[in-house]
Design an enzyme around this catalytic site. Sequence first.
Site, PDB file in Angstrom:
ATOM      1  N   LYS A 196       1.392   4.010  -3.028  1.00 64.45           N
ATOM      2  CA  LYS A 196       1.051   5.433  -2.789  1.00 64.45           C
ATOM      3  C   LYS A 196       2.269   6.314  -3.081  1.00 64.45           C
ATOM      4  O   LYS A 196       2.134   7.414  -3.627  1.00 64.45           O
ATOM      5  CB  LYS A 196       0.566   5.647  -1.351  1.00 64.45           C
ATOM      6  CG  LYS A 196      -0.758   4.996  -1.000  1.00 64.45           C
ATOM      7  CD  LYS A 196      -1.959   5.561  -1.734  1.00 64.45           C
ATOM      8  CE  LYS A 196      -2.403   6.906  -1.214  1.00 64.45           C
ATOM      9  NZ  LYS A 196      -3.682   7.345  -1.864  1.00 64.45           N
ATOM     10  N   TYR A 237       0.835  -1.210   0.000  1.00 61.20           N
ATOM     11  CA  TYR A 237       0.000   0.000   0.000  1.00 61.20           C
ATOM     12  C   TYR A 237       0.868   1.257   0.000  1.00 61.20           C
ATOM     13  O   TYR A 237       0.723   2.139  -0.858  1.00 61.20           O
ATOM     14  CB  TYR A 237      -0.931  -0.018   1.219  1.00 61.20           C
ATOM     15  CG  TYR A 237      -1.671   1.282   1.471  1.00 61.20           C
ATOM     16  CD1 TYR A 237      -2.709   1.687   0.644  1.00 61.20           C
ATOM     17  CD2 TYR A 237      -1.322   2.108   2.553  1.00 61.20           C
ATOM     18  CE1 TYR A 237      -3.381   2.886   0.882  1.00 61.20           C
ATOM     19  CE2 TYR A 237      -1.994   3.291   2.792  1.00 61.20           C
ATOM     20  CZ  TYR A 237      -3.020   3.677   1.954  1.00 61.20           C
ATOM     21  OH  TYR A 237      -3.682   4.856   2.187  1.00 61.20           O
TER      22      TYR A 237
HETATM   23  N1  LIG Z   1      -8.238   5.485   5.570  1.00 62.02           N
HETATM   24  C1  LIG Z   1      -7.094   5.874   6.166  1.00 62.02           C
HETATM   25  O1  LIG Z   1      -6.839   5.601   7.353  1.00 62.02           O
HETATM   26  C2  LIG Z   1      -6.086   6.665   5.371  1.00 62.02           C
HETATM   27  C3  LIG Z   1      -4.868   6.991   5.981  1.00 62.02           C
HETATM   28  C4  LIG Z   1      -3.937   7.749   5.250  1.00 62.02           C
HETATM   29  C5  LIG Z   1      -4.242   8.144   3.954  1.00 62.02           C
HETATM   30  N2  LIG Z   1      -5.436   7.787   3.385  1.00 62.02           N
HETATM   31  C6  LIG Z   1      -5.705   8.218   2.017  1.00 62.02           C
HETATM   32  O2  LIG Z   1      -6.802   9.118   2.062  1.00 62.02           O
HETATM   33  C7  LIG Z   1      -7.535   9.044   0.839  1.00 62.02           C
HETATM   34  C8  LIG Z   1      -9.012   8.890   1.129  1.00 62.02           C
HETATM   35  O3  LIG Z   1      -9.173   7.676   1.856  1.00 62.02           O
HETATM   36  P1  LIG Z   1     -10.609   7.152   2.306  1.00 62.02           P
HETATM   37  O4  LIG Z   1     -10.415   6.386   3.564  1.00 62.02           O
HETATM   38  O5  LIG Z   1     -11.603   8.263   2.246  1.00 62.02           O
HETATM   39  O6  LIG Z   1     -10.901   6.110   1.122  1.00 62.02           O
HETATM   40  P2  LIG Z   1     -12.163   5.137   0.962  1.00 62.02           P
HETATM   41  O7  LIG Z   1     -13.171   5.427   2.003  1.00 62.02           O
HETATM   42  O8  LIG Z   1     -11.621   3.741   0.821  1.00 62.02           O
HETATM   43  O9  LIG Z   1     -12.770   5.632  -0.442  1.00 62.02           O
HETATM   44  C9  LIG Z   1     -12.151   5.403  -1.648  1.00 62.02           C
HETATM   45  C10 LIG Z   1     -13.215   5.451  -2.720  1.00 62.02           C
HETATM   46  O10 LIG Z   1     -12.582   5.257  -3.998  1.00 62.02           O
HETATM   47  C11 LIG Z   1     -13.438   4.429  -4.763  1.00 62.02           C
HETATM   48  N3  LIG Z   1     -12.759   3.785  -5.888  1.00 62.02           N
HETATM   49  C12 LIG Z   1     -12.164   2.555  -5.924  1.00 62.02           C
HETATM   50  N4  LIG Z   1     -11.716   2.300  -7.167  1.00 62.02           N
HETATM   51  C13 LIG Z   1     -12.032   3.365  -7.938  1.00 62.02           C
HETATM   52  C14 LIG Z   1     -11.868   3.670  -9.303  1.00 62.02           C
HETATM   53  N5  LIG Z   1     -11.255   2.821 -10.163  1.00 62.02           N
HETATM   54  N6  LIG Z   1     -12.321   4.850  -9.789  1.00 62.02           N
HETATM   55  C15 LIG Z   1     -12.950   5.698  -8.954  1.00 62.02           C
HETATM   56  N7  LIG Z   1     -13.154   5.468  -7.642  1.00 62.02           N
HETATM   57  C16 LIG Z   1     -12.696   4.303  -7.130  1.00 62.02           C
HETATM   58  C17 LIG Z   1     -13.923   3.427  -3.739  1.00 62.02           C
HETATM   59  O11 LIG Z   1     -15.024   2.711  -4.230  1.00 62.02           O
HETATM   60  P3  LIG Z   1     -15.258   1.179  -3.673  1.00 62.02           P
HETATM   61  O12 LIG Z   1     -15.394   1.281  -2.192  1.00 62.02           O
HETATM   62  O13 LIG Z   1     -16.528   0.783  -4.375  1.00 62.02           O
HETATM   63  O14 LIG Z   1     -14.045   0.395  -4.092  1.00 62.02           O
HETATM   64  C18 LIG Z   1     -14.271   4.348  -2.582  1.00 62.02           C
HETATM   65  O15 LIG Z   1     -15.575   4.885  -2.711  1.00 62.02           O
HETATM   66  C19 LIG Z   1      -6.904   7.900   0.037  1.00 62.02           C
HETATM   67  O16 LIG Z   1      -6.014   8.418  -0.906  1.00 62.02           O
HETATM   68  C20 LIG Z   1      -6.141   7.109   1.069  1.00 62.02           C
HETATM   69  O17 LIG Z   1      -5.032   6.437   0.520  1.00 62.02           O
HETATM   70  C21 LIG Z   1      -6.367   7.070   4.071  1.00 62.02           C
END
Ligand SMILES: NC(=O)c1ccc[n+]([C@@H]2O[C@H](COP(=O)([O-])OP(=O)(O)OC[C@H]3O[C@@H](n4cnc5c(N)ncnc54)[C@H](OP(=O)(O)O)[C@@H]3O)[C@@H](O)[C@H]2O)c1
Length: 319
Positions: free
Chosen positions: A153, A149
């Site tokens: 990234k 992951y």
């Molecule tokens: N969560 C954490 O703790 C965390 C920590 C550090 C950084 N981040 C970063 O913060 C950002 C936001 O994270 P988040 O937790 O809000 O993410 P999330 O809740 O997992 O949402 C990601 C969204 O992207 C969609 N997606 C997947 N494949 C796609 C595609 N091909 N085209 C368009 N959309 C697509 C997903 O749909 P499906 O669910 O249907 O696949 C989901 O709705 C990300 O860049 C993540 O790496 C997150």
Amino acid sequence: MNILVTGANGQLGNEMRILAKNSADRYIFTDVVDASEDSIAMLKKLAGDDINTDIEKLDITKLDAIREVVKREKIEAIVNCAAYTNVDAAEDNESLAELLNAKAPENLAIAMNEVNGLFVHVSTDYVFGGDPYNTPCKEDQKGTPTGVYGLTKLHGEQKIQATGCNYVILRTAWLYSEFGKNFVKTMLNLTATKPQLKVVFDQVGTPTYALDLANAISTIIEDYKKESLTINNEPYTKNGIYHFSNEGVCSWYDFTKMIADYSGQTECDIQPCHSNEFPSPVSRPSYSVLDKSKIKETFGIKVPYWTESLKKSINNLKK
Ligand SMILES: NC(=O)c1ccc[n+]([C@@H]2O[C@H](COP(=O)([O-])OP(=O)(O)OC[C@H]3O[C@@H](n4cnc5c(N)ncnc54)[C@H](OP(=O)(O)O)[C@@H]3O)[C@@H](O)[C@H]2O)c1
């Protein structure tokens, strides 16, 4: 301004919707599937029945599809909230993680470069970890991911920079919100249903309320708007990588104690434990704290303390 949000059904994407409601800009929200009924209900609860819950289907792995929507809607900025975010599952799904976390952001950056727009992307503290550190880490610290992951990234950051587009990459950590699955919602459930719970205390970091991150993104877009009105076709002077989380430091154990406290679920006996009691396919750093000086100084962003934001989010969940 016309702003495209990808991954609108995720944690951050939904918080962007709440902010967009009172924005003078025109937002287009996209994802691969329609919004879930739970998310729509939560959006209406938090922002009223007139909140925009529309989703335009857009798969960000398809460059031509991105180009088409950018042209049709005259998009001037993209906020990428989409990603492959399952850290453990990424170990067995490297090619999909690379496609979503590296190739897809490159596609979005290419599309923005072609129209001289702004690309706002979200990355992670997991680009670090291989070289342990014990003071809050700055943006120029060398990336040393410990798993697929974090590696994918990091590749995404590099590919965006290589396109030459205007970009702001925000590295964040321990993200939670009222939407989707996250640590806060898991612990709310466990502390309500289990008499006892063990949570690791030997990994510390900082939680980030996705609404606070969305607010930071709005501030950056406002800043960009001011500058792009005056400078024609010159690069945005604030292009770069920035760190953003809430203020403060805690362990997952402390985080859980506060979640239980704020929700009033004090019956559960929460005990600290070591990480080796919960083996995982990816090793997590014992200290993973981001230094936020650069984003605060550059954009004048005020960052809320983690417990204040947690309290707000739990109050929203209790509504
Ligand atoms: N969560 C954490 O703790 C965390 C920590 C550090 C950084 N981040 C970063 O913060 C950002 C936001 O994270 P988040 O937790 O809000 O993410 P999330 O809740 O997992 O949402 C990601 C969204 O992207 C969609 N997606 C997947 N494949 C796609 C595609 N091909 N085209 C368009 N959309 C697509 C997903 O749909 P499906 O669910 O249907 O696949 C989901 O709705 C990300 O860049 C993540 O790496 C997150």
